[in-house]
Design a protein around this motif. Structure first.
Motif, PDB file in Angstrom:
ATOM      1  N   VAL A   1     -45.624  17.520  -6.529  1.00 51.99           N
ATOM      2  CA  VAL A   1     -46.610  16.434  -6.505  1.00 51.99           C
ATOM      3  C   VAL A   1     -46.462  15.557  -7.752  1.00 51.99           C
ATOM      4  O   VAL A   1     -46.483  14.314  -7.685  1.00 51.99           O
ATOM      5  CB  VAL A   1     -48.040  17.006  -6.401  1.00 51.99           C
ATOM      6  N   LEU A   2     -46.284  16.203  -8.906  1.00 51.91           N
ATOM      7  CA  LEU A   2     -46.154  15.466 -10.166  1.00 51.91           C
ATOM      8  C   LEU A   2     -44.919  14.570 -10.150  1.00 51.91           C
ATOM      9  O   LEU A   2     -44.977  13.383 -10.507  1.00 51.91           O
ATOM     10  CB  LEU A   2     -46.064  16.466 -11.324  1.00 51.91           C
ATOM     11  N   LEU A   3     -43.789  15.131  -9.674  1.00 55.04           N
ATOM     12  CA  LEU A   3     -42.549  14.347  -9.626  1.00 55.04           C
ATOM     13  C   LEU A   3     -42.654  13.203  -8.609  1.00 55.04           C
ATOM     14  O   LEU A   3     -42.120  12.109  -8.831  1.00 55.04           O
ATOM     15  CB  LEU A   3     -41.371  15.255  -9.274  1.00 55.04           C
ATOM     16  N   PHE A   4     -43.331  13.438  -7.496  1.00 53.35           N
ATOM     17  CA  PHE A   4     -43.520  12.374  -6.503  1.00 53.35           C
ATOM     18  C   PHE A   4     -44.277  11.208  -7.123  1.00 53.35           C
ATOM     19  O   PHE A   4     -43.890  10.038  -6.977  1.00 53.35           O
ATOM     20  CB  PHE A   4     -44.303  12.917  -5.289  1.00 53.35           C
ATOM     21  N   PHE A   5     -45.354  11.518  -7.819  1.00 55.76           N
ATOM     22  CA  PHE A   5     -46.164  10.447  -8.411  1.00 55.76           C
ATOM     23  C   PHE A   5     -45.396   9.708  -9.506  1.00 55.76           C
ATOM     24  O   PHE A   5     -45.379   8.469  -9.551  1.00 55.76           O
ATOM     25  CB  PHE A   5     -47.470  11.025  -8.988  1.00 55.76           C
ATOM     26  N   LEU A   6     -44.759  10.476 -10.390  1.00 53.83           N
ATOM     27  CA  LEU A   6     -44.032   9.834 -11.493  1.00 53.83           C
ATOM     28  C   LEU A   6     -42.901   8.959 -10.975  1.00 53.83           C
ATOM     29  O   LEU A   6     -42.674   7.849 -11.473  1.00 53.83           O
ATOM     30  CB  LEU A   6     -43.482  10.908 -12.435  1.00 53.83           C
ATOM     31  N   SER A   7     -42.174   9.425  -9.960  1.00 53.25           N
ATOM     32  CA  SER A   7     -41.075   8.621  -9.401  1.00 53.25           C
ATOM     33  C   SER A   7     -41.617   7.354  -8.745  1.00 53.25           C
ATOM     34  O   SER A   7     -41.024   6.270  -8.883  1.00 53.25           O
ATOM     35  CB  SER A   7     -40.295   9.449  -8.366  1.00 53.25           C
ATOM     36  N   SER A   8     -42.726   7.470  -8.022  1.00 48.11           N
ATOM     37  CA  SER A   8     -43.285   6.304  -7.325  1.00 48.11           C
ATOM     38  C   SER A   8     -43.795   5.248  -8.314  1.00 48.11           C
ATOM     39  O   SER A   8     -43.735   4.059  -8.032  1.00 48.11           O
ATOM     40  CB  SER A   8     -44.444   6.741  -6.424  1.00 48.11           C
ATOM     41  N   PHE A   9     -44.285   5.683  -9.470  1.00 50.24           N
ATOM     42  CA  PHE A   9     -44.836   4.749 -10.463  1.00 50.24           C
ATOM     43  C   PHE A   9     -43.752   4.024 -11.247  1.00 50.24           C
ATOM     44  O   PHE A   9     -43.981   2.931 -11.745  1.00 50.24           O
ATOM     45  CB  PHE A   9     -45.716   5.529 -11.457  1.00 50.24           C
ATOM     46  N   THR A  10     -42.565   4.640 -11.382  1.00 47.78           N
ATOM     47  CA  THR A  10     -41.613   4.135 -12.377  1.00 47.78           C
ATOM     48  C   THR A  10     -40.276   3.670 -11.812  1.00 47.78           C
ATOM     49  O   THR A  10     -39.516   3.025 -12.540  1.00 47.78           O
ATOM     50  CB  THR A  10     -41.317   5.240 -13.408  1.00 47.78           C
ATOM     51  N   CYS A  11     -39.938   3.997 -10.560  1.00 51.87           N
ATOM     52  CA  CYS A  11     -38.614   3.679 -10.024  1.00 51.87           C
ATOM     53  C   CYS A  11     -38.734   2.792  -8.794  1.00 51.87           C
ATOM     54  O   CYS A  11     -39.562   3.060  -7.909  1.00 51.87           O
ATOM     55  CB  CYS A  11     -37.865   4.947  -9.641  1.00 51.87           C
ATOM     56  N   ASP A  12     -37.904   1.743  -8.750  1.00 54.39           N
ATOM     57  CA  ASP A  12     -37.974   0.892  -7.558  1.00 54.39           C
ATOM     58  C   ASP A  12     -37.272   1.580  -6.382  1.00 54.39           C
ATOM     59  O   ASP A  12     -36.547   2.564  -6.540  1.00 54.39           O
ATOM     60  CB  ASP A  12     -37.395  -0.496  -7.844  1.00 54.39           C
ATOM     61  N   ARG A  13     -37.490   1.042  -5.184  1.00 54.97           N
ATOM     62  CA  ARG A  13     -36.993   1.657  -3.956  1.00 54.97           C
ATOM     63  C   ARG A  13     -35.467   1.750  -3.951  1.00 54.97           C
ATOM     64  O   ARG A  13     -34.902   2.738  -3.475  1.00 54.97           O
ATOM     65  CB  ARG A  13     -37.500   0.837  -2.760  1.00 54.97           C
ATOM     66  N   THR A  14     -34.789   0.722  -4.526  1.00 59.55           N
ATOM     67  CA  THR A  14     -33.324   0.728  -4.544  1.00 59.55           C
ATOM     68  C   THR A  14     -32.793   1.922  -5.323  1.00 59.55           C
ATOM     69  O   THR A  14     -31.884   2.633  -4.886  1.00 59.55           O
ATOM     70  CB  THR A  14     -32.793  -0.583  -5.158  1.00 59.55           C
ATOM     71  N   LEU A  15     -33.371   2.169  -6.510  1.00 63.26           N
ATOM     72  CA  LEU A  15     -32.933   3.289  -7.334  1.00 63.26           C
ATOM     73  C   LEU A  15     -33.170   4.623  -6.618  1.00 63.26           C
ATOM     74  O   LEU A  15     -32.309   5.507  -6.615  1.00 63.26           O
ATOM     75  CB  LEU A  15     -33.683   3.268  -8.669  1.00 63.26           C
ATOM     76  N   LEU A  16     -34.330   4.776  -5.983  1.00 61.66           N
ATOM     77  CA  LEU A  16     -34.669   6.029  -5.303  1.00 61.66           C
ATOM     78  C   LEU A  16     -33.733   6.300  -4.123  1.00 61.66           C
ATOM     79  O   LEU A  16     -33.362   7.447  -3.851  1.00 61.66           O
ATOM     80  CB  LEU A  16     -36.121   6.001  -4.815  1.00 61.66           C
ATOM     81  N   GLN A  17     -33.354   5.257  -3.407  1.00 59.47           N
ATOM     82  CA  GLN A  17     -32.527   5.445  -2.208  1.00 59.47           C
ATOM     83  C   GLN A  17     -31.031   5.512  -2.510  1.00 59.47           C
ATOM     84  O   GLN A  17     -30.277   6.094  -1.737  1.00 59.47           O
ATOM     85  CB  GLN A  17     -32.777   4.302  -1.218  1.00 59.47           C
ATOM     86  N   GLU A  18     -30.609   4.938  -3.649  1.00 62.10           N
ATOM     87  CA  GLU A  18     -29.171   4.818  -3.901  1.00 62.10           C
ATOM     88  C   GLU A  18     -28.645   5.760  -4.978  1.00 62.10           C
ATOM     89  O   GLU A  18     -27.443   5.814  -5.204  1.00 62.10           O
ATOM     90  CB  GLU A  18     -28.845   3.363  -4.322  1.00 62.10           C
ATOM     91  N   ASP A  19     -29.526   6.478  -5.694  1.00 69.42           N
ATOM     92  CA  ASP A  19     -29.044   7.378  -6.743  1.00 69.42           C
ATOM     93  C   ASP A  19     -29.964   8.594  -6.816  1.00 69.42           C
ATOM     94  O   ASP A  19     -31.031   8.542  -7.420  1.00 69.42           O
ATOM     95  CB  ASP A  19     -29.021   6.644  -8.088  1.00 69.42           C
ATOM     96  N   TYR A  20     -29.515   9.689  -6.196  1.00 63.49           N
ATOM     97  CA  TYR A  20     -30.351  10.900  -6.201  1.00 63.49           C
ATOM     98  C   TYR A  20     -30.284  11.627  -7.547  1.00 63.49           C
ATOM     99  O   TYR A  20     -31.032  12.567  -7.773  1.00 63.49           O
ATOM    100  CB  TYR A  20     -29.931  11.859  -5.069  1.00 63.49           C
ATOM    101  N   GLY A  21     -29.366  11.203  -8.422  1.00 62.92           N
ATOM    102  CA  GLY A  21     -29.244  11.857  -9.730  1.00 62.92           C
ATOM    103  C   GLY A  21     -29.762  10.985 -10.860  1.00 62.92           C
ATOM    104  O   GLY A  21     -29.286  11.095 -11.996  1.00 62.92           O
ATOM    105  N   PHE A  22     -30.741  10.132 -10.578  1.00 61.31           N
ATOM    106  CA  PHE A  22     -31.174   9.166 -11.599  1.00 61.31           C
ATOM    107  C   PHE A  22     -31.929   9.828 -12.751  1.00 61.31           C
ATOM    108  O   PHE A  22     -32.144   9.213 -13.794  1.00 61.31           O
ATOM    109  CB  PHE A  22     -32.035   8.061 -10.977  1.00 61.31           C
TER     110      PHE A  22
END
Length: 853
Positions: free
Chosen positions: A253-274
């Motif tokens: 849950v913590l990682l979901f929230f932090l990722s949603s607040f700080t990373c744009d959709r392109t980064l989330l979909q194109e780099d799983y090792g960000f």
């Protein structure tokens, strides 16, 4: 990956659903684990000791294979993640490109890592525990650095892996954006945005993303699999599993929230090792990833070895798994580890990561569903000894857990789900054929007891109706060696009704140190198994056979399922035969591996009585037993010469032989002068019913039913036959009806006696009664050797001798009221049935036929 494709809201919904399913199973695991000592094997032990070796063994083997494949998947994933950074073909912007790649190299890296993992597991649970704690610290440190980095690192652009253009050339460099905490970034990430997966090119949807997320949640049995090494599994398994589930849920849950607040959709979909790109110290992220994969592979390998060792120790799969029983002096099953090590190596040769991942998850879910089903069964069985100290569960949570696990299986991979259920069925069939231990205590028996008790209470004898009548037989057996044919004939006569084998042991409990009856039950139950009859066993101790028969008639059965018909062998001077020597089921040695078989069954029953030796039952008591049964409103069947029946007539599945046979029914009292009235009474109809029931058995389908009516000197031919044919039509009984003239034998010219009088109960002389019995015997024998001309029972083409009578049903007169006349009664019955072949003397006291729908 999950947030990038599904968005924060759907990702949280997926997480809640996944953990809801896990939580239901965890509740079941905790309940079973706190209901007694859990030995080695974890989930397999729980399932097999509840649902039995067939289901437990099949699911245990599948769970073992899931752990083997899970170990291989973790190692393949580890190799993949190492090569993403260090591989010569790495395409990422930060790759070091030092390790050669290719199928052979990848297999080598996987094998080396497996050697490290296998070495740790082979050296024992102590080293594994220390290694696991070390990997836990590394993963926790890596995770902490990632969480701090989300806050400490400022916005930055992160270069993405370039995608090839239409003509093969690489497109311009692309960037994903780490924006820091930004409300507009969160807003953009709330909704779903399913796109192609950049690693596989497959289009994502809710089900495929959910399947990937659920793959990350299937380790809840890791602790339970180590049940054999835990000091207090009943405390450690529930506590550890619940804490682990809660901890990982919080982290996700913590990682979901932090990722949603700080990373744009392109980064989330194109780099799983960000995570590496935004980390304060990137190598720590790699260390966490590698430690996670090693921990998962160690957990899977050691869990697999413990399951395999438990399977081998239970000897369910025979010599195939026998080597896995070997343990070290300290109890470490190192042979099972090596066995599993070799299997993981074979899986690494396949190298299909994505295909394996779906199969592994489905196999895990089968095991979870089985644990839920085990707990559900225990709860539904209401067994007094099922009282787990963990009480936060109910049958509702168990049932929901089973349903949700099955649903998830088909959502993740319908093909793998169907294949896994088919494999489970095949393994269960194999284990059923082999036979398994019966000392574990199966919940199926508790469930059956619970349901049978409930329905017996609802089976109200006051609501019995004649149209649903069925014979419920109590067969009194002295020595089964001489009674096997009668045992099987009675089994055919029961027509789905109750069938009880009764035996009276002579003795008085007051003068004995212990009850001699209890040790005999095992032998009698083995007899029922070997004879393949569907019978219960009731044994009693009594000073006389007659009193014992009264006990059994009164107390056998329960509620609405009580015997209504007593079956006895005929009392004559024929030498007893030992059918154990000639019957294939008893003369062949039993399969000693099959549970419940008794190779020495012939030693459990004494040899037949020698001719001329004293009998346990006197002629007086034999007839008195018949009279007792009739007084108690029980029907009576006396069987003579049933041993003369051919074996195919007594077999279970036989459809009869090509040779036609007759079943002859004489529904009138032949010991009544002039044959009595030319029509049938309640007892006569009972004879008809029993003969019809026998004709419904496959082995008797080809036999033709013949009914004989005797005409008195003053009776007009055809009248009684017409009435009987009309009745048979109403009763849907197909039979050939024949009227026979009562010959010139005794009684033909006697003055008319009382309507119900017969030579048994009248005061006439013994000579007249004997003459009448001989005349009746001659009449029946004459009809046995006679076909029915061109009618339905006539000779078939190629049957030169014509059909013969296979079995004769005769009307059994009531015993005389005066006990002094019992020996005369028995002598008349002996004369009446002499040389008639297999004969059933029947006296029915209850109406059994109905013409209503």
């Amino acid at each position: 990956f999950v947030v990038g494709h599904a968005g924060l809201l759907q990702a949280l919904a997926m997480l809640l659903v996944a953990y809801f399913i896990l939580a239901l199973t965890v509740l079941s695991v905790c309940a079973i684990a706190t209901n007694g000592a859990v030995q080695g094997g974890g989930a397999y032990f729980m399932i097999s000791r509840t649902l039995g070796p067939e289901v437990g063994g099949s699911i245990g083997l599948m769970f073992y294979l899931a752990n083997v494949c899970g170990c291989a998947v973790s190692l393949l994933g580890l190799v993949e993640s190492v090569l993403d950074v260090f591989g010569a073909d790495a395409t990422g912007p930060s790759g070091l490109r030092v390790l050669p790649q290719g199928y052979g190299w990848n297999l080598l890296y996987g094998s080396l890592l497996l050697g490290l993992v296998g070495g740790v597991c082979t050296l024992g649970a102590g080293l594994y525990a220390r290694a696991s704690f070390l990997t836990f610290l590394l993963v926790s440190g890596s995770l902490a650095s990632v969480l701090i980095s989300f806050v400490a690192v400022g916005p930055r652009d992160i270069p993405l892996t370039p995608r090839p253009g239409p003509n093969g050339s690489s497109l311009l460099p692309r960037f994903g954006h780490f924006t820091g905490f930004n409300s507009s970034t969160l807003k953009d990430n709330l909704g779903a945005g399913y796109a192609e997966d950049y690693t596989t090119g497959a289009m994502m949807n809710f089900a495929s993303v959910f399947a990937v997320l659920f793959n990350g949640c299937t380790g809840i049995m890791a602790g339970a699999n180590m049940s054999g090494e835990l000091k207090d599994p009943s405390r450690a398994i529930p506590l550890g599993t619940i804490v682990a589930v809660a901890y990982t849920f919080f982290v996700y849950v913590l990682l979901f929230f932090l990722s949603s607040f700080t990373c744009d959709r392109t980064l989330l979909q194109e780099d799983y090792g960000f995570f590496r790109a935004v980390s304060l110290w990137p190598p720590l992220v790699l260390i966490g990833i590698y430690a996670t994969a090693l921990s998962a592979s160690m957990s899977s390998l050691i869990g697999a070895s413990r399951i395999l060792h438990a399977l081998a120790r239970d000897d369910l799969f025979g010599v195939i798994l026998a080597p896995a029983k070997v343990v070290s002096r300290g109890g470490n099953p190192w042979a099972a580890v090596l066995y599993s090590w070799g299997l993981v190596q074979l899986v690494l040769l396949a190298g299909k990561l994505n295909t394996l991942a779906a199969v592994v998850t489905v196999f895990y879910l089968v095991a979870y569903a089985a644990v839920d089903l085990s707990c559900l069964s225990l709860e539904w069985a209401s067994a007094p000894n099922f009282r787990p100290t963990f009480s936060l569960f109910s049958w509702h949570t168990c049932l929901l857990g089973v349903a949700s696990c099955l649903l998830m299986m088909f959502l993740i991979s319908p093909g793998a789900a169907g294949g896994s259920l088919l494999l489970m069925g095949l393994l269960a069939a194999l284990l059923t054929a082999r036979g398994g231990p019966s000392s574990w205590g199966y919940v199926s028996q508790a469930l059956l007891f619970h349901q049978v008790r409930k329905y017996l209470l609802r089976l109200d004898v006051r609501k019995d109706h004649v149209k649903f009548w069925r014979p419920q037989l109590l067969l009194l057996v002295g020595n089964p060696r001489g009674a096997l044919p009668l045992l099987r004939l009675a089994n055919q006569l029961k027509k789905g009704g109750l069938y009880v084998l009764g035996h009276v042991t002579l003795g008085d409990l007051d003068s004995l140190p212990s009850d001699p009856v209890q040790p005999q039950y095992g032998a009698w139950l083995s007899l029922v198994d070997r004879a393949q009859v569907k019978a219960f066993v009731d044994l009693t101790l009594s000073p006389s056979v007659r009193q014992g028969a009264q006990h059994l008639l009164r107390i056998s059965g329960l509620g609405g399922m009580k015997p209504n018909t007593l079956v006895l062998g005929f009392y004559d001077d024929a030498p007893p035969q030992d059918h154990f020597l000639t019957d294939p089921a008893f003369s062949e040695p039993a399969d000693s591996t099959r549970e419940g078989s008794s190779p020495a069954l012939s030693t459990l029953f004494p040899p037949p009585r020698a001719p001329g030796s004293p009998r346990a039952l006197s002629p007086q008591d034999y007839v008195a037993t018949v009279a007792d049964a009739l007084k108690m409103n029980k029907n009576v069947v006396l069987a003579r010469a049933s041993g003369a029946l051919p074996p195919e007539r007594l077999s279970r599945g036989s459809g009869g032989t090509s040779q036609l046979h007759h079943v002859d029914v004489w529904p009138l009292n032949l010991l009544r002068p002039r044959g009595g009235p030319g029509y049938v009474d309640v007892c006569g109809l009972f004879l008809l019913q029993m003969a019809t029931i026998l004709g419904m058995v496959p082995a008797w389908h080809s036999a033709r039913l013949r009914i004989f009516l005797c005409l008195g000197p003053r009776e007009a031919p055809g009248a009684a036959e017409g009435r009987l044919r009309a009745l048979l039509s109403q009763l849907r009984i197909r039979a050939e009806v024949q009227e026979v003239v009562w010959g010139e034998g005794a009684g033909a010219g006697e003055p008319e006696a009382e309507e119900e009088g017969d030579f048994v109960n009248s005061g006439r002389g013994d000579a007249e009664a004997e003459a009448l019995a001989r005349s009746a015997n001659a009449l029946v024998r004459a009809q046995q050797g006679r076909g029915t001309g061109g009618g339905p029972g006539g000779p078939e083409d190629g049957d030169t001798e014509g059909p013969t009578t296979a079995l004769t049903f005769l009307y059994l007169p009531r015993p005389p009221a005066d006990p002094a006349r019992y020996p005369r009664y028995l002598a008349l019955l002996e004369t009446l049935t002499r040389d008639l072949g297999p004969t059933l003397l029947v006296h029915g006291v209850t109406p059994v036929t109905c013409t209503d729908l």
